[in-house]
Design a protein around this motif. Sequence first.
Motif, PDB file in Angstrom:
ATOM      1  N   VAL A   1       4.905   6.735   7.938  1.00 38.88           N
ATOM      2  CA  VAL A   1       4.382   8.105   7.869  1.00 38.88           C
ATOM      3  C   VAL A   1       5.242   9.045   8.719  1.00 38.88           C
ATOM      4  CG1 VAL A   1       2.464   9.589   8.572  1.00 38.88           C
ATOM      5  CG2 VAL A   1       2.009   7.482   7.315  1.00 38.88           C
ATOM      6  N   MET A   2       5.578   8.619   9.929  1.00 37.16           N
ATOM      7  CA  MET A   2       6.395   9.479  10.793  1.00 37.16           C
ATOM      8  C   MET A   2       7.774   9.721  10.193  1.00 37.16           C
ATOM      9  SD  MET A   2       7.061   9.161  14.891  1.00 37.16           S
ATOM     10  CE  MET A   2       8.072  10.393  15.759  1.00 37.16           C
ATOM     11  N   ILE A   3       8.371   8.672   9.643  1.00 37.70           N
ATOM     12  CA  ILE A   3       9.687   8.813   9.016  1.00 37.70           C
ATOM     13  C   ILE A   3       9.623   9.755   7.826  1.00 37.70           C
ATOM     14  CG2 ILE A   3      11.446   7.565   7.691  1.00 37.70           C
ATOM     15  CD1 ILE A   3      10.820   5.121   9.490  1.00 37.70           C
ATOM     16  N   ALA A   4       8.590   9.614   6.997  1.00 35.22           N
ATOM     17  CA  ALA A   4       8.455  10.487   5.825  1.00 35.22           C
ATOM     18  C   ALA A   4       8.326  11.939   6.240  1.00 35.22           C
ATOM     19  CB  ALA A   4       7.232  10.069   5.001  1.00 35.22           C
ATOM     20  N   GLY A   5       7.553  12.218   7.291  1.00 32.36           N
ATOM     21  CA  GLY A   5       7.418  13.589   7.761  1.00 32.36           C
ATOM     22  C   GLY A   5       8.715  14.155   8.290  1.00 32.36           C
ATOM     23  N   LEU A   6       9.441  13.350   9.061  1.00 32.25           N
ATOM     24  CA  LEU A   6      10.716  13.810   9.616  1.00 32.25           C
ATOM     25  C   LEU A   6      11.744  14.043   8.516  1.00 32.25           C
ATOM     26  CD1 LEU A   6      10.862  11.395  12.690  1.00 32.25           C
ATOM     27  CD2 LEU A   6      10.547  13.885  12.789  1.00 32.25           C
TER      28      LEU A   6
ATOM     29  N   THR B   1       0.842  -1.196   0.000  1.00 29.93           N
ATOM     30  CA  THR B   1       0.000   0.000   0.000  1.00 29.93           C
ATOM     31  C   THR B   1       0.879   1.249   0.000  1.00 29.93           C
ATOM     32  OG1 THR B   1      -1.735  -1.155   1.234  1.00 29.93           O
ATOM     33  CG2 THR B   1      -1.821   1.259   1.199  1.00 29.93           C
ATOM     34  N   PRO B   2       0.721   2.154  -0.962  1.00 32.63           N
ATOM     35  CA  PRO B   2       1.590   3.335  -1.029  1.00 32.63           C
ATOM     36  C   PRO B   2       1.423   4.241   0.185  1.00 32.63           C
ATOM     37  CG  PRO B   2       0.402   3.004  -3.102  1.00 32.63           C
ATOM     38  CD  PRO B   2      -0.215   2.088  -2.095  1.00 32.63           C
ATOM     39  N   LEU B   3       2.487   4.924   0.525  1.00 33.11           N
ATOM     40  CA  LEU B   3       2.468   5.841   1.652  1.00 33.11           C
ATOM     41  C   LEU B   3       1.374   6.893   1.497  1.00 33.11           C
ATOM     42  CD1 LEU B   3       4.048   6.866   4.254  1.00 33.11           C
ATOM     43  CD2 LEU B   3       5.172   8.451   2.690  1.00 33.11           C
ATOM     44  N   ALA B   4       1.201   7.433   0.280  1.00 30.97           N
ATOM     45  CA  ALA B   4       0.198   8.475   0.058  1.00 30.97           C
ATOM     46  C   ALA B   4      -1.199   7.980   0.396  1.00 30.97           C
ATOM     47  CB  ALA B   4       0.262   8.955  -1.392  1.00 30.97           C
ATOM     48  N   GLU B   5      -1.479   6.711   0.086  1.00 33.37           N
ATOM     49  CA  GLU B   5      -2.798   6.145   0.391  1.00 33.37           C
ATOM     50  C   GLU B   5      -2.990   5.972   1.892  1.00 33.37           C
ATOM     51  OE1 GLU B   5      -5.262   2.025  -0.463  1.00 33.37           O
ATOM     52  OE2 GLU B   5      -3.808   2.729  -1.966  1.00 33.37           O
ATOM     53  N   VAL B   6      -1.954   5.509   2.579  1.00 37.68           N
ATOM     54  CA  VAL B   6      -2.025   5.381   4.036  1.00 37.68           C
ATOM     55  C   VAL B   6      -2.292   6.741   4.669  1.00 37.68           C
ATOM     56  CG1 VAL B   6      -0.718   4.833   6.127  1.00 37.68           C
ATOM     57  CG2 VAL B   6      -0.502   3.378   4.099  1.00 37.68           C
ATOM     58  N   PHE B   7      -1.562   7.751   4.198  1.00 43.81           N
ATOM     59  CA  PHE B   7      -1.706   9.083   4.768  1.00 43.81           C
ATOM     60  C   PHE B   7      -3.101   9.650   4.506  1.00 43.81           C
ATOM     61  CE2 PHE B   7      -1.154  13.752   4.572  1.00 43.81           C
ATOM     62  CZ  PHE B   7      -0.715  13.960   5.875  1.00 43.81           C
ATOM     63  N   GLU B   8      -3.635   9.397   3.337  1.00 51.39           N
ATOM     64  CA  GLU B   8      -4.955   9.927   3.001  1.00 51.39           C
ATOM     65  C   GLU B   8      -6.052   9.243   3.811  1.00 51.39           C
ATOM     66  OE1 GLU B   8      -7.950  10.373  -0.867  1.00 51.39           O
ATOM     67  OE2 GLU B   8      -5.913   9.583  -1.115  1.00 51.39           O
TER      68      GLU B   8
ATOM     69  N   ARG C   1      -5.655   7.537   6.674  1.00 57.26           N
ATOM     70  CA  ARG C   1      -5.403   7.619   8.119  1.00 57.26           C
ATOM     71  C   ARG C   1      -5.729   6.285   8.805  1.00 57.26           C
ATOM     72  NH1 ARG C   1      -3.997  12.409   6.557  1.00 57.26           N
ATOM     73  NH2 ARG C   1      -4.189  14.207   7.944  1.00 57.26           N
ATOM     74  N   HIS C   2      -5.546   5.185   8.091  1.00 54.38           N
ATOM     75  CA  HIS C   2      -5.734   3.844   8.642  1.00 54.38           C
ATOM     76  C   HIS C   2      -4.486   3.029   8.326  1.00 54.38           C
ATOM     77  CE1 HIS C   2     -10.324   3.411   9.331  1.00 54.38           C
ATOM     78  NE2 HIS C   2     -10.007   4.697   9.315  1.00 54.38           N
ATOM     79  N   GLY C   3      -4.178   2.049   9.195  1.00 51.20           N
ATOM     80  CA  GLY C   3      -3.051   1.188   8.916  1.00 51.20           C
ATOM     81  C   GLY C   3      -2.592   0.450  10.157  1.00 51.20           C
ATOM     82  N   VAL C   4      -1.348  -0.051  10.089  1.00 49.23           N
ATOM     83  CA  VAL C   4      -0.752  -0.797  11.196  1.00 49.23           C
ATOM     84  C   VAL C   4       0.574  -0.149  11.571  1.00 49.23           C
ATOM     85  CG1 VAL C   4      -1.913  -2.950  10.619  1.00 49.23           C
ATOM     86  CG2 VAL C   4       0.278  -2.419   9.545  1.00 49.23           C
ATOM     87  N   CYS C   5       1.299  -0.777  12.489  1.00 50.41           N
ATOM     88  CA  CYS C   5       2.517  -0.167  13.021  1.00 50.41           C
ATOM     89  C   CYS C   5       3.516   0.184  11.925  1.00 50.41           C
ATOM     90  CB  CYS C   5       3.160  -1.073  14.071  1.00 50.41           C
ATOM     91  SG  CYS C   5       3.613  -2.723  13.481  1.00 50.41           S
ATOM     92  N   GLN C   6       3.636  -0.693  10.922  1.00 51.53           N
ATOM     93  CA  GLN C   6       4.548  -0.424   9.807  1.00 51.53           C
ATOM     94  C   GLN C   6       4.166   0.869   9.092  1.00 51.53           C
ATOM     95  OE1 GLN C   6       5.212  -3.591   6.743  1.00 51.53           O
ATOM     96  NE2 GLN C   6       4.123  -2.119   5.469  1.00 51.53           N
ATOM     97  N   ASP C   7       2.865   1.062   8.868  1.00 51.98           N
ATOM     98  CA  ASP C   7       2.387   2.263   8.174  1.00 51.98           C
ATOM     99  C   ASP C   7       2.633   3.513   9.005  1.00 51.98           C
ATOM    100  OD1 ASP C   7       1.167   0.783   5.950  1.00 51.98           O
ATOM    101  OD2 ASP C   7      -0.275   0.113   7.447  1.00 51.98           O
ATOM    102  N   PHE C   8       2.356   3.439  10.299  1.00 52.00           N
ATOM    103  CA  PHE C   8       2.537   4.610  11.154  1.00 52.00           C
ATOM    104  C   PHE C   8       4.012   5.001  11.248  1.00 52.00           C
ATOM    105  CE2 PHE C   8      -1.369   2.911  13.636  1.00 52.00           C
ATOM    106  CZ  PHE C   8      -2.195   3.264  12.589  1.00 52.00           C
ATOM    107  N   ALA C   9       4.882   3.989  11.294  1.00 53.55           N
ATOM    108  CA  ALA C   9       6.324   4.275  11.310  1.00 53.55           C
ATOM    109  C   ALA C   9       6.742   4.933   9.999  1.00 53.55           C
ATOM    110  CB  ALA C   9       7.111   2.991  11.543  1.00 53.55           C
TER     111      ALA C   9
END
Length: 292
Positions: free
Chosen positions: A190-195, A171-178, A180-188
């Motif tokens: 998203v946080m890494i991409a923002g940082l 699942t692409p990062l952009a889709e996860v971010f849009e 706002r659902h996912g699992v620990c891998q997705d949340f990590a």
Amino acid sequence: MIYDIRHVTTYSYESPVSYSRCSLRLEPRTGDGQQLVSHAVEIRPKPADRAVRHDFFGTHTEIIVIETSHRSLRIDSRSRVSVSRTAPGRAAPSPEWEGVREVAFEATSLGPDSPIGYIFASPLVPVQQPVTAYASRSFPKGAGILAGAVDLMHRIRTEFKYDPKATVISTPLAEVFEKRHGVCQDFAHVMIAGLRGLGLPAAYVSGYLRTNPPPGQPRLQGADATHAWVALWCGEGLGWIGFDPTNNILVENDHIVLAVGRDFSDVSPVDGIIVGSRKQKLAVAVDVLLVG
């Protein structure tokens, strides 16, 4: 704290597989308040060849080759790990994040602990403007890097929903971010991409998290799972600090580090290729037991 960890991965194939070549990243790391006491991996069917190497990030990687026909592959990893680490307080003083960014970009070392390897986009973590803008709200001008990361972690925990059915590894990062659902891998991710969008060095950490059953209920064997979180380089004084956006906590003694990389593609516990056809099923069982 001392933990015994058992991580069993089983592949079942619809038709016989004539050849398998797999990379195993199942040996917990030593360092950063963690000491590997023992580790062994049992593989069935028995591999024709086993070789060990350490990748750029220092991860112990075992390459196995199976040349006999098989309908299932079972990888049984058992480890004992001692963990003793203390995280800074959530409100502890820390350098301004802009200063940390400048120091990171000036780094001259290319070693696995150098921040320079974790600043730029990676295969599963592209730098995208909407995610950078989201993270920037936690990092006003002159803010301490620790305070900013704590705020970003908290926002992801409260504004994203944990949903195991919402995403898969592709699942692409952009889709996860849009969504706002996912699992620990997705949340990590998203946080890494923002940082990284802010120029801050952030690494993906895979490992295990000790869990406790609800009061009065027995602990179920194999009910634990692998986990993922973020390590942020907070300057030469603080070094790498772990942040768990799935649980909104800083990493201490309940987290056991397995591998560190730029994103999940660097640290997948088991990956590889097979020569076969038809479908396969994957089953993973993990136990994390506190023994001392």
